[in-house]
Design a protein around this motif. Structure first.
Motif, mmCIF file in Angstrom:
data_model
loop_
_atom_site.group_PDB
_atom_site.id
_atom_site.type_symbol
_atom_site.label_atom_id
_atom_site.label_comp_id
_atom_site.label_asym_id
_atom_site.label_seq_id
_atom_site.Cartn_x
_atom_site.Cartn_y
_atom_site.Cartn_z
ATOM 1 N N VAL A 66 0.839 -1.204 0.000
ATOM 2 C CA VAL A 66 0.000 0.000 0.000
ATOM 3 C C VAL A 66 0.873 1.253 0.000
ATOM 4 O O VAL A 66 0.603 2.215 -0.727
ATOM 5 C CB VAL A 66 -0.971 -0.012 1.212
ATOM 6 C CG1 VAL A 66 -1.664 1.337 1.366
ATOM 7 C CG2 VAL A 66 -1.986 -1.125 1.067
ATOM 8 N N VAL A 67 1.931 1.243 0.781
ATOM 9 C CA VAL A 67 2.844 2.389 0.829
ATOM 10 C C VAL A 67 3.489 2.607 -0.535
ATOM 11 O O VAL A 67 3.553 3.738 -1.028
ATOM 12 C CB VAL A 67 3.910 2.190 1.930
ATOM 13 C CG1 VAL A 67 5.017 3.233 1.807
ATOM 14 C CG2 VAL A 67 3.271 2.255 3.311
ATOM 15 N N GLU A 68 3.964 1.558 -1.165
ATOM 16 C CA GLU A 68 4.589 1.675 -2.480
ATOM 17 C C GLU A 68 3.608 2.191 -3.525
ATOM 18 O O GLU A 68 3.947 3.045 -4.346
ATOM 19 C CB GLU A 68 5.194 0.339 -2.905
ATOM 20 C CG GLU A 68 6.482 0.013 -2.173
ATOM 21 C CD GLU A 68 7.157 -1.231 -2.721
ATOM 22 O OE1 GLU A 68 7.001 -1.519 -3.925
ATOM 23 O OE2 GLU A 68 7.842 -1.899 -1.933
ATOM 24 N N GLU A 69 2.387 1.678 -3.496
ATOM 25 C CA GLU A 69 1.361 2.142 -4.439
ATOM 26 C C GLU A 69 1.060 3.620 -4.211
ATOM 27 O O GLU A 69 0.932 4.389 -5.164
ATOM 28 C CB GLU A 69 0.087 1.310 -4.301
ATOM 29 C CG GLU A 69 0.228 -0.095 -4.846
ATOM 30 C CD GLU A 69 -0.997 -0.966 -4.550
ATOM 31 O OE1 GLU A 69 -1.961 -0.478 -3.935
ATOM 32 O OE2 GLU A 69 -0.967 -2.144 -4.941
ATOM 33 N N THR A 70 0.963 3.997 -2.943
ATOM 34 C CA THR A 70 0.689 5.385 -2.609
ATOM 35 C C THR A 70 1.819 6.289 -3.071
ATOM 36 O O THR A 70 1.581 7.363 -3.652
ATOM 37 C CB THR A 70 0.468 5.547 -1.084
ATOM 38 O OG1 THR A 70 -0.611 4.692 -0.684
ATOM 39 C CG2 THR A 70 0.139 6.978 -0.715
ATOM 40 N N LEU A 71 3.048 5.878 -2.842
ATOM 41 C CA LEU A 71 4.194 6.664 -3.292
ATOM 42 C C LEU A 71 4.211 6.791 -4.811
ATOM 43 O O LEU A 71 4.551 7.853 -5.359
ATOM 44 C CB LEU A 71 5.497 6.052 -2.785
ATOM 45 C CG LEU A 71 5.728 6.147 -1.272
ATOM 46 C CD1 LEU A 71 6.994 5.386 -0.886
ATOM 47 C CD2 LEU A 71 5.810 7.596 -0.825
ATOM 48 N N GLY A 72 3.841 5.730 -5.494
ATOM 49 C CA GLY A 72 3.765 5.779 -6.958
ATOM 50 C C GLY A 72 2.710 6.770 -7.427
ATOM 51 O O GLY A 72 2.938 7.538 -8.375
ATOM 52 N N LEU A 73 1.563 6.757 -6.763
ATOM 53 C CA LEU A 73 0.497 7.698 -7.118
ATOM 54 C C LEU A 73 0.919 9.146 -6.841
ATOM 55 O O LEU A 73 0.619 10.046 -7.626
ATOM 56 C CB LEU A 73 -0.787 7.366 -6.360
ATOM 57 C CG LEU A 73 -1.473 6.059 -6.775
ATOM 58 C CD1 LEU A 73 -2.616 5.728 -5.815
ATOM 59 C CD2 LEU A 73 -1.974 6.152 -8.202
ATOM 60 N N ILE A 74 1.617 9.348 -5.752
ATOM 61 C CA ILE A 74 2.103 10.691 -5.422
ATOM 62 C C ILE A 74 3.100 11.164 -6.484
ATOM 63 O O ILE A 74 3.030 12.305 -6.952
ATOM 64 C CB ILE A 74 2.726 10.719 -4.011
ATOM 65 C CG1 ILE A 74 1.630 10.554 -2.957
ATOM 66 C CG2 ILE A 74 3.510 12.016 -3.789
ATOM 67 C CD1 ILE A 74 2.145 10.334 -1.559
ATOM 68 N N ALA A 75 4.005 10.298 -6.875
ATOM 69 C CA ALA A 75 4.988 10.655 -7.906
ATOM 70 C C ALA A 75 4.295 10.987 -9.228
ATOM 71 O O ALA A 75 4.662 11.959 -9.915
ATOM 72 C CB ALA A 75 5.990 9.524 -8.097
ATOM 73 N N GLN A 76 3.279 10.206 -9.569
ATOM 74 C CA GLN A 76 2.538 10.455 -10.805
ATOM 75 C C GLN A 76 1.809 11.795 -10.724
ATOM 76 O O GLN A 76 1.832 12.581 -11.679
ATOM 77 C CB GLN A 76 1.529 9.325 -11.045
ATOM 78 C CG GLN A 76 0.735 9.480 -12.315
ATOM 79 C CD GLN A 76 -0.273 8.345 -12.500
ATOM 80 O OE1 GLN A 76 -0.291 7.388 -11.730
ATOM 81 N NE2 GLN A 76 -1.115 8.462 -13.501
ATOM 82 N N ALA A 77 1.197 12.072 -9.589
ATOM 83 C CA ALA A 77 0.484 13.338 -9.410
ATOM 84 C C ALA A 77 1.445 14.518 -9.487
ATOM 85 O O ALA A 77 1.117 15.552 -10.083
ATOM 86 C CB ALA A 77 -0.260 13.337 -8.076
ATOM 87 N N GLN A 78 2.621 14.373 -8.909
ATOM 88 C CA GLN A 78 3.619 15.443 -8.977
ATOM 89 C C GLN A 78 4.045 15.709 -10.416
ATOM 90 O O GLN A 78 4.189 16.861 -10.829
ATOM 91 C CB GLN A 78 4.840 15.106 -8.119
ATOM 92 C CG GLN A 78 4.586 15.230 -6.637
ATOM 93 C CD GLN A 78 5.777 14.787 -5.799
ATOM 94 O OE1 GLN A 78 6.506 13.871 -6.186
ATOM 95 N NE2 GLN A 78 5.965 15.426 -4.668
ATOM 96 N N ALA A 79 4.236 14.655 -11.178
ATOM 97 C CA ALA A 79 4.636 14.810 -12.583
ATOM 98 C C ALA A 79 3.530 15.510 -13.374
ATOM 99 O O ALA A 79 3.805 16.409 -14.192
ATOM 100 C CB ALA A 79 4.954 13.456 -13.189
ATOM 101 N N GLU A 80 2.288 15.124 -13.144
ATOM 102 C CA GLU A 80 1.160 15.760 -13.825
ATOM 103 C C GLU A 80 1.046 17.230 -13.425
ATOM 104 O O GLU A 80 0.785 18.098 -14.264
ATOM 105 C CB GLU A 80 -0.136 15.019 -13.521
ATOM 106 C CG GLU A 80 -0.197 13.649 -14.160
ATOM 107 C CD GLU A 80 -1.422 12.841 -13.734
ATOM 108 O OE1 GLU A 80 -2.332 13.406 -13.087
ATOM 109 O OE2 GLU A 80 -1.454 11.643 -14.056
ATOM 110 N N TYR A 81 1.270 17.508 -12.150
ATOM 111 C CA TYR A 81 1.240 18.884 -11.651
ATOM 112 C C TYR A 81 2.296 19.728 -12.356
ATOM 113 O O TYR A 81 2.011 20.837 -12.816
ATOM 114 C CB TYR A 81 1.467 18.893 -10.137
ATOM 115 C CG TYR A 81 1.702 20.264 -9.562
ATOM 116 C CD1 TYR A 81 0.634 21.110 -9.275
ATOM 117 C CD2 TYR A 81 3.000 20.709 -9.308
ATOM 118 C CE1 TYR A 81 0.855 22.373 -8.756
ATOM 119 C CE2 TYR A 81 3.223 21.973 -8.784
ATOM 120 C CZ TYR A 81 2.161 22.799 -8.509
ATOM 121 O OH TYR A 81 2.381 24.045 -7.995
#
Length: 69
Positions: free
Chosen positions: A7-22
């Motif tokens: 769950v932590v890894e998935e969450t970190l991946g989603l955060i990284a993706q959101a940062q890139a989109e931002y």
């Protein structure tokens, strides 16, 4: 614990993706702001030169705007 780590890894991946989109959106906004700034400068120059009335200058203006967009 393995589930928690997943769950932590998935969450970190989603955060990284959101940062890139931002960052992509921020760059797009910067680009639009630069284009708007250039168009305002062009309009100011045309006003100062008194060239806003002739049709040939309107055509040049439209061409210039098209290049910026």
């Amino acid at each position: 614990m393995a589930k928690f780590e997943q769950v932590v890894e998935e969450t970190l991946g989603l955060i990284a993706q959101a940062q890139a989109e931002y960052e992509t959106i921020v760059e797009e906004v910067r680009s639009y702001c630069q284009k708007a700034r250039a168009l305002r400068q062009q309009a100011d120059e045309l006003r100062r030169s008194g060239s806003t009335d002739s049709s040939s200058n309107r055509n040049k203006q439209a061409i210039g705007i098209g290049r910026l967009l």
